[in-house]
Write an enzyme that holds these catalytic residues in place. Structure first.
Site, PDB file in Angstrom:
ATOM      1  N   ASN A  17      -3.969  -5.931  -9.555  1.00 43.49           N
ATOM      2  CA  ASN A  17      -3.962  -4.870 -10.562  1.00 43.49           C
ATOM      3  C   ASN A  17      -2.768  -5.047 -11.479  1.00 43.49           C
ATOM      4  O   ASN A  17      -1.970  -5.955 -11.293  1.00 43.49           O
ATOM      5  CB  ASN A  17      -3.982  -3.493  -9.889  1.00 43.49           C
ATOM      6  CG  ASN A  17      -2.767  -3.281  -9.000  1.00 43.49           C
ATOM      7  OD1 ASN A  17      -1.647  -3.219  -9.484  1.00 43.49           O
ATOM      8  ND2 ASN A  17      -2.993  -3.199  -7.696  1.00 43.49           N
TER       9      ASN A  17
ATOM     10  N   ASP B 226      -7.467  -0.539  -3.036  1.00 43.23           N
ATOM     11  CA  ASP B 226      -8.298   0.236  -2.107  1.00 43.23           C
ATOM     12  C   ASP B 226      -9.252  -0.660  -1.332  1.00 43.23           C
ATOM     13  O   ASP B 226      -9.753  -0.277  -0.287  1.00 43.23           O
ATOM     14  CB  ASP B 226      -9.095   1.289  -2.881  1.00 43.23           C
ATOM     15  CG  ASP B 226      -8.173   2.365  -3.427  1.00 43.23           C
ATOM     16  OD1 ASP B 226      -7.213   2.721  -2.721  1.00 43.23           O
ATOM     17  OD2 ASP B 226      -8.390   2.816  -4.566  1.00 43.23           O
TER      18      ASP B 226
ATOM     19  N   LYS C 118     -10.525 -23.434  -1.368  1.00 45.19           N
ATOM     20  CA  LYS C 118     -10.814 -22.926  -2.713  1.00 45.19           C
ATOM     21  C   LYS C 118     -12.334 -22.910  -2.936  1.00 45.19           C
ATOM     22  O   LYS C 118     -13.001 -23.931  -2.674  1.00 45.19           O
ATOM     23  CB  LYS C 118     -10.137 -23.820  -3.747  1.00 45.19           C
ATOM     24  CG  LYS C 118     -10.241 -23.273  -5.140  1.00 45.19           C
ATOM     25  CD  LYS C 118      -9.594 -24.178  -6.153  1.00 45.19           C
ATOM     26  CE  LYS C 118     -10.004 -23.738  -7.539  1.00 45.19           C
ATOM     27  NZ  LYS C 118      -9.779 -24.740  -8.537  1.00 45.19           N
TER      28      LYS C 118
ATOM     29  N   PHE D  47       2.277   8.483  -5.430  1.00 47.62           N
ATOM     30  CA  PHE D  47       1.975   8.428  -6.856  1.00 47.62           C
ATOM     31  C   PHE D  47       0.480   8.598  -7.051  1.00 47.62           C
ATOM     32  O   PHE D  47      -0.312   8.296  -6.166  1.00 47.62           O
ATOM     33  CB  PHE D  47       2.430   7.084  -7.453  1.00 47.62           C
ATOM     34  CG  PHE D  47       3.869   7.095  -7.887  1.00 47.62           C
ATOM     35  CD1 PHE D  47       4.885   7.120  -6.949  1.00 47.62           C
ATOM     36  CD2 PHE D  47       4.200   7.104  -9.236  1.00 47.62           C
ATOM     37  CE1 PHE D  47       6.205   7.148  -7.342  1.00 47.62           C
ATOM     38  CE2 PHE D  47       5.519   7.128  -9.650  1.00 47.62           C
ATOM     39  CZ  PHE D  47       6.533   7.152  -8.698  1.00 47.62           C
TER      40      PHE D  47
ATOM     41  N   LYS E 216      -4.902  14.883  -3.963  1.00 42.59           N
ATOM     42  CA  LYS E 216      -4.284  13.838  -3.113  1.00 42.59           C
ATOM     43  C   LYS E 216      -3.104  14.399  -2.330  1.00 42.59           C
ATOM     44  O   LYS E 216      -2.890  14.051  -1.171  1.00 42.59           O
ATOM     45  CB  LYS E 216      -3.806  12.659  -3.978  1.00 42.59           C
ATOM     46  CG  LYS E 216      -4.938  11.796  -4.490  1.00 42.59           C
ATOM     47  CD  LYS E 216      -4.416  10.679  -5.384  1.00 42.59           C
ATOM     48  CE  LYS E 216      -5.453  10.376  -6.446  1.00 42.59           C
ATOM     49  NZ  LYS E 216      -5.004   9.398  -7.424  1.00 42.59           N
TER      50      LYS E 216
ATOM     51  N   LYS F 246      -3.584  13.923   1.548  1.00 45.35           N
ATOM     52  CA  LYS F 246      -2.721  12.949   2.227  1.00 45.35           C
ATOM     53  C   LYS F 246      -1.554  13.618   2.952  1.00 45.35           C
ATOM     54  O   LYS F 246      -0.737  12.948   3.568  1.00 45.35           O
ATOM     55  CB  LYS F 246      -2.223  11.907   1.224  1.00 45.35           C
ATOM     56  CG  LYS F 246      -3.360  11.181   0.488  1.00 45.35           C
ATOM     57  CD  LYS F 246      -2.900   9.970  -0.281  1.00 45.35           C
ATOM     58  CE  LYS F 246      -4.023   9.451  -1.164  1.00 45.35           C
ATOM     59  NZ  LYS F 246      -3.963   8.017  -1.421  1.00 45.35           N
TER      60      LYS F 246
END
Ligand code: C5P
Length: 406
Positions: free
Chosen positions: A211, A277, A287, A322, A336, A340
């Site tokens: 990401n 996730d 590969k 975050f 969240k 959490k």
């Protein structure tokens, strides 16, 4: 202000503000400290040795080499003796030398040999201070070497300019050395894990699912927490050279293993990392070869580290998460926070290109378990990091107060 007596090495380099050091040496003495002045060769043009010797009641040092027999060379003796080293005024030249580790005279040798906390009070022409190279060197001194900067102020400069570059007042220097040191270490004694960067989930030995996280926010928090006295463990997917513990990881599973093995000994966790996730069910050992057909990569869920620890943490351990979202920012963050079972969440809008992932700035909403809500308008990530650490201190203090009530 009643500081413990300290051995202070005052390095004076070649700036006009050097004359103010006569008063500063006097102030140090009045406060009961033992001061050793070290002059650079060019610093000698700006102050005289005799008054500094009289005011400090100690010899003034300038030369690196001596023909006298000494138990230890002078640079090592002074480096070992120092509790604090202050370079004031610090010119652009000595700042550059410190950043590169150049040892061309006595004070630069002492700086490389010492384990003492180094403070620098820069003073120079505005353009020299703002120059990219000076700023880069300052960043190196702060982030890589843990030096504390007593920033120059705005004012009329001896060079004829008016602007930033004026040395901080002696009062400010004394306050930084002796007051801020104790007051601004509110995280002393706290061990805190901070995560940074985006995880990489291997597809094969060269490819991964990743990401856009740059790790800048997590790193800024780790720096701020370290400066506030915390014993920091930075668990990061981006390589960083710091004067606190950095553990490099790649995947979410590696991050989870490190955190789970360290968390029991810790007082807090700040999960600023963008944890994937999902991960490929299997990562190919070889590969994957190109073929004339589509391939499908099957993904499986990664465990939610924050959620696992939020549910199992001890009461006094504080967890901050975050929430990066492109819509319903606050609502999702609030969900969240509850789900959490964490103490605080920092929500940001990743649909705004100027802030967030790769930017140096961010704009966030902070929500706490006890119902506080704060919006921090767009500002540098370092400032947001400082604010987050201040909130962490508040939560720790509240936890202590509540424990006392029981
Ligand atoms: O649920 P969401 O992924 O948006 O939550 C983001 C927060 O959860 C971040 O603090 C992130 O570091 C953490 N997280 C985690 N483990 C995951 C995914 C996210 O700890 N697998």
């Amino acid at each position: 202000m009643a500081p413990q007596p300290k051995n202070i090495i005052l390095g004076i380099s070649a700036g006009i503000a050097a004359y103010k050091m006569y008063d500063l040496v006097s102030d140090f003495k009045k406060l009961g400290h033992n001061v050793h002045v070290v002059l650079t060769q060019d610093g000698k043009h700006f102050v005289s040795e005799l008054p500094l010797k009289v005011l400090s009641s100690n010899p003034v040092h300038c030369e690196m080499f001596s023909h006298e027999i000494q138990a230890k060379p002078i640079h090592i003796e002074l480096a070992d003796l120092a509790d604090i080293i202050l370079i004031s005024p610090a010119t652009a030249d000595i700042i550059a030398k410190m950043a590169c580790g150049i040892c061309d005279e006595l004070i630069t040798n002492i700086l490389l040999a010492t384990k003492a906390q180094v403070y620098i009070a820069p003073a120079m022409n505005t353009n020299m201070w703002k120059h990219f190279t000076t700023q880069k060197n300052i960043e190196t001194l702060v982030t890589k070497l843990g030096y504390k900067i007593i920033p120059p102020e705005e004012g009329a400069l001896a060079c004829g300019y008016s602007g930033i570059g004026h040395i901080a007042s002696n009062e400010k220097i004394l306050k930084t050395l002796f007051v801020d040191e104790t007051i601004n270490k509110p995280l002393a004694g706290k061990k805190i894990i901070i995560t940074a960067g985006g995880t990489k989930e291997a597809i094969d030995p060269v490819r991964y699912i990743g990401n856009k996280s740059s790790g800048k926010m997590g790193l800024a928090i780790a720096d701020a927490a370290h400066n506030m006295g915390a014993d920091v463990i930075l668990v990061s997917t981006v390589s960083r050279d710091r004067n606190y513990q950095v553990i490099e990881v790649e995947s979410a599973q590696e991050m989870q293993e490190v955190i789970e093995s360290e968390f029991d000994k810790c007082d807090g966790l700040i999960m600023a990392a963008a944890v994937s996730d999902f991960r490929p069910i299997t990562a190919s050992k070889q590969k994957i070869k190109k073929k004339n057909e589509d391939i499908t990569i099957e993904l499986t869920r990664n465990p939610d580290i924050l959620e696992i620890l939020g549910r199992t943490k001890r009461e006094k351990q504080i967890i901050i998460g975050f929430s990066a979202e492109s819509e319903n920012i606050e609502k999702n963050a609030r969900e969240k926070l509850e789900k959490k079972k964490i103490d605080m969440i920092i929500a940001n809008d990743i649909s705004v290109p100027e802030i967030g992932f790769e930017s140096d700035e961010n704009e966030v909403i902070i929500l706490t378990r006890d119902g506080q809500r704060e919006v921090l308008q767009r500002r540098p990530k370092a400032q947001i990091a400082q604010h987050i650490c201040n909130k962490l201190v508040e939560i720790f203090q509240k936890t202590i107060k509540e424990a006392k009530k029981i």
